[in-house]
Each structure stands twice: as C-alpha cells, then as structure tokens.
Design an enzyme around this catalytic site. Structure first.
Site, PDB file in Angstrom:
ATOM      1  N   HIS A  79      -1.163  -5.543   3.675  1.00 61.54           N
ATOM      2  CA  HIS A  79      -1.321  -4.365   2.810  1.00 61.54           C
ATOM      3  C   HIS A  79      -0.577  -4.631   1.497  1.00 61.54           C
ATOM      4  O   HIS A  79       0.510  -5.211   1.509  1.00 61.54           O
ATOM      5  CB  HIS A  79      -0.749  -3.127   3.503  1.00 61.54           C
ATOM      6  CG  HIS A  79      -1.146  -1.837   2.878  1.00 61.54           C
ATOM      7  ND1 HIS A  79      -0.623  -1.386   1.684  1.00 61.54           N
ATOM      8  CD2 HIS A  79      -2.039  -0.888   3.270  1.00 61.54           C
ATOM      9  CE1 HIS A  79      -1.159  -0.217   1.383  1.00 61.54           C
ATOM     10  NE2 HIS A  79      -2.028   0.110   2.336  1.00 61.54           N
ATOM     11  N   ARG A 102      -2.030   4.891  -5.431  1.00 59.15           N
ATOM     12  CA  ARG A 102      -2.852   4.245  -6.463  1.00 59.15           C
ATOM     13  C   ARG A 102      -4.109   5.051  -6.741  1.00 59.15           C
ATOM     14  O   ARG A 102      -4.627   5.053  -7.851  1.00 59.15           O
ATOM     15  CB  ARG A 102      -3.203   2.824  -6.027  1.00 59.15           C
ATOM     16  CG  ARG A 102      -2.024   1.868  -6.114  1.00 59.15           C
ATOM     17  CD  ARG A 102      -2.329   0.511  -5.506  1.00 59.15           C
ATOM     18  NE  ARG A 102      -2.307   0.555  -4.049  1.00 59.15           N
ATOM     19  CZ  ARG A 102      -3.234   0.017  -3.275  1.00 59.15           C
ATOM     20  NH1 ARG A 102      -4.276  -0.592  -3.802  1.00 59.15           N
ATOM     21  NH2 ARG A 102      -3.112   0.099  -1.963  1.00 59.15           N
TER      22      ARG A 102
END
Length: 313
Positions: A79, A102
């Site tokens: 990740h 994000r």
C-alpha cells in the site's frame, strides 16, 4: 498441541477429525523461516507493514510441512501510504493512511517539496514511483501527504483522530511547515509545487496524467495545511495454501488433503496478482462459512464411518 498455563505449562494434545486453518498471512514475517525473505522479488521484506506481529505465516508453514501446496507466494500487496508516527518512527507496524486522504485531494510530496506521481493512480503504480524515489536516495525521504483545510473537512471527523495521535500535524501555512526544525524543506520549491498543481488543476491535467483534482482550488500557500509523514507498507499477501472451492487444502498433486480446510489470508490463489480493496473481509466470511459447513459434513461422515478418511500424517 498447546501448553496449559493453568497446569504448569503441561503440554496438552487436542485431537480433532478436521482442522480449519485461519491463521492469516505472512505480511510481518521476519522470523528465521521468513516467508517474506524467501519469496519477495521486489525487496518487499525491507518495508514496514500494516500487519500485526502475529502475521508470520504460521498456518502456511504448518500446511506446507505436511505436503500442502503453496501458490502465488511472491504476490505481495504494498500500500502506498502508511503513517510514520513521530512517537515511534522505527516501528515496523504502521497505521494505514487510507486512500480517501488522497481521494479528497491530498497531494504526495518528497522531502524536496516536489510531487512525483498521480496520487489517484493505481496503488501498484503509486508504490512503484515511491520505490523509485526511495532507491534514488537523493534527499527524497521521507514522503509526506499534504491536505488543505477544505480537504480535511471533506475527509471528515476521523482526521481528528489522526491529529490526536500525532500522525497528522497542523501548520499555519507553507512557510511554517517548510521551515520547521524537523522538516527543513526548501520553502520556495514547495510553494512552486503547490502553485503549479493549482494551475494544472485549472487546465484539467498535470504532467503525471492526473485528471481529477478534487478541492485543488483550496490549496493556498498562505493558508492552513495538514501534513503527515508516510511510507509504502506491506498490506496483504495474496499467496498461501492452495485450496478448492470447497475450502479444502490441496497437496502438491492438486489432490485434497482430507480433513484440512482453510479460510482467509492463509490460503492463496483467490485474488490473483493483486487483491481488490475490501475483498479480504469478504473472503474471510465466504470461505469461513464454506469451510465450516464442509467441516461439519466431514466430521459427521467420520463419526458415521467410525474412521478418519485420511492417512496418518
């Protein structure tokens, strides 16, 4: 077998007609028999992880020791964003910084104050760009995730938890952040990065191919910002013991090992090269139920026939 703590650590044997392995993956296996070291092809074993200290692949190793087949062992999911805690930066287990940070517009920068990737690209692609930055080792580290006040509000109240834990830090403006004693970043470079990003957002595309710029207009070099140190982290291991659709564990010849079942991350082959987000819990529920139902049927047949249906291992 296990040690009975209530009887002076006496070794006790627990016998059963069948076994379901549900011991998880090997995303934090740094033992002498480390599966990460044995199977990683991209130096994933050097990375921290979101997995706890128990994720050492014990079930995979036990199954393999009695002849079970292992599959997809080199498919290790990384990740892009795990929090680096200022309180314990060297801790190998990291708290996950979710995609939503994000998704609301957060931007990734290296230690020089530069963007280097489309933040909304596929996980694997973002990780690849981060690993390239790590390999260059030219003042790129640590990575940081930067949000505006509007992005913070869009993410919701959970950001308050990250602030309380010290995983995100609040700064009055870009200058305050860049000149902080524990940052020492080139202020003008970061200002240029942010202003360029806002301009490219207005144009509808940046040099990394990004086309979605949620809340980009809220990035202001004179406004409040929230910043977290982040790092790529091992998140999931797609590999494990081979099984069939009845959750039965298979041997090297694809034959069923009678009485041995598996569910969850201890098994492999279900997700292919890369697991889709959310599918791990689905896997546990679906194959946990399948394994349990089939184990009940198997044990009933053992009781009925008054014998095990497999050879002594």
């Amino acid at each position: 077998q296990y040690k009975d703590k209530n009887d002076g650590g006496k070794l006790v044997y627990l016998y059963g007609a069948a076994v379901i392995l549900a011991s998880g993956g090997f995303g934090n296996d740094h033992s002498a028999t480390s599966l990460l070291s044995r199977f990683s092809t991209q130096k994933e074993d050097e990375l921290p992880t979101t997995n706890g200290v128990w994720a050492t692949g014990d079930g995979v190793k036990m199954g393999s020791a009695i002849g079970a087949q292992m599959v997809d062992m080199s498919d290790i999911q990384v990740h892009p964003t795990g929090f680096i805690s200022p309180k314990n930066p060297e801790d190998k287990t990291k708290f996950l910084a979710p995609e939503a940070l994000r998704g609301v517009g957060g931007i990734l920068i290296n230690n020089r104050g530069e963007r280097f990737v489309n933040e909304l690209d596929l996980r694997a692609n973002v990780v690849q760009k981060m690993r390239e930055q790590q390999q260059q080792q030219q003042g790129n580290l640590p990575f940081r995730l930067l949000l505006s006040e509007k992005m913070k509000l869009a993410f919701g109240p959970n950001l308050g938890f990250y602030l309380k834990m010290g995983l995100f830090m609040e700064y009055a403006n870009v200058k305050t952040f860049a000149t902080a004693s524990d940052v020492n970043m080139n202020e003008q470079t970061l200002i240029d990065t942010i202003q360029q990003y806002v301009t490219q957002a207005q144009d509808g595309q940046d040099k990394f191919g990004k086309r979605v710029f949620l809340n980009a207009d809220s990035l202001d070099v004179n406004g409040k910002i929230y910043v977290a140190k982040i790092t790529p982290v091992i998140h999931y291991t797609m590999g494990g013991l081979a099984m069939n659709k009845q959750a039965q564990i298979l041997d090297q010849n694809d034959d069923v090992i009678a009485g041995l079942y598996g569910a969850g991350e201890v098994t492999g082959g279900l997700h292919g090269k890369n697991r889709l987000a959310g599918n791990s819990l689905l896997e546990c529920v679906v194959y946990g139920r399948i394994a349990a139902r089939n184990v009940v049927d198997y044990c009933e047949s053992v009781k009925q026939d008054k014998k095990l249906h497999h050879n002594e291992l």
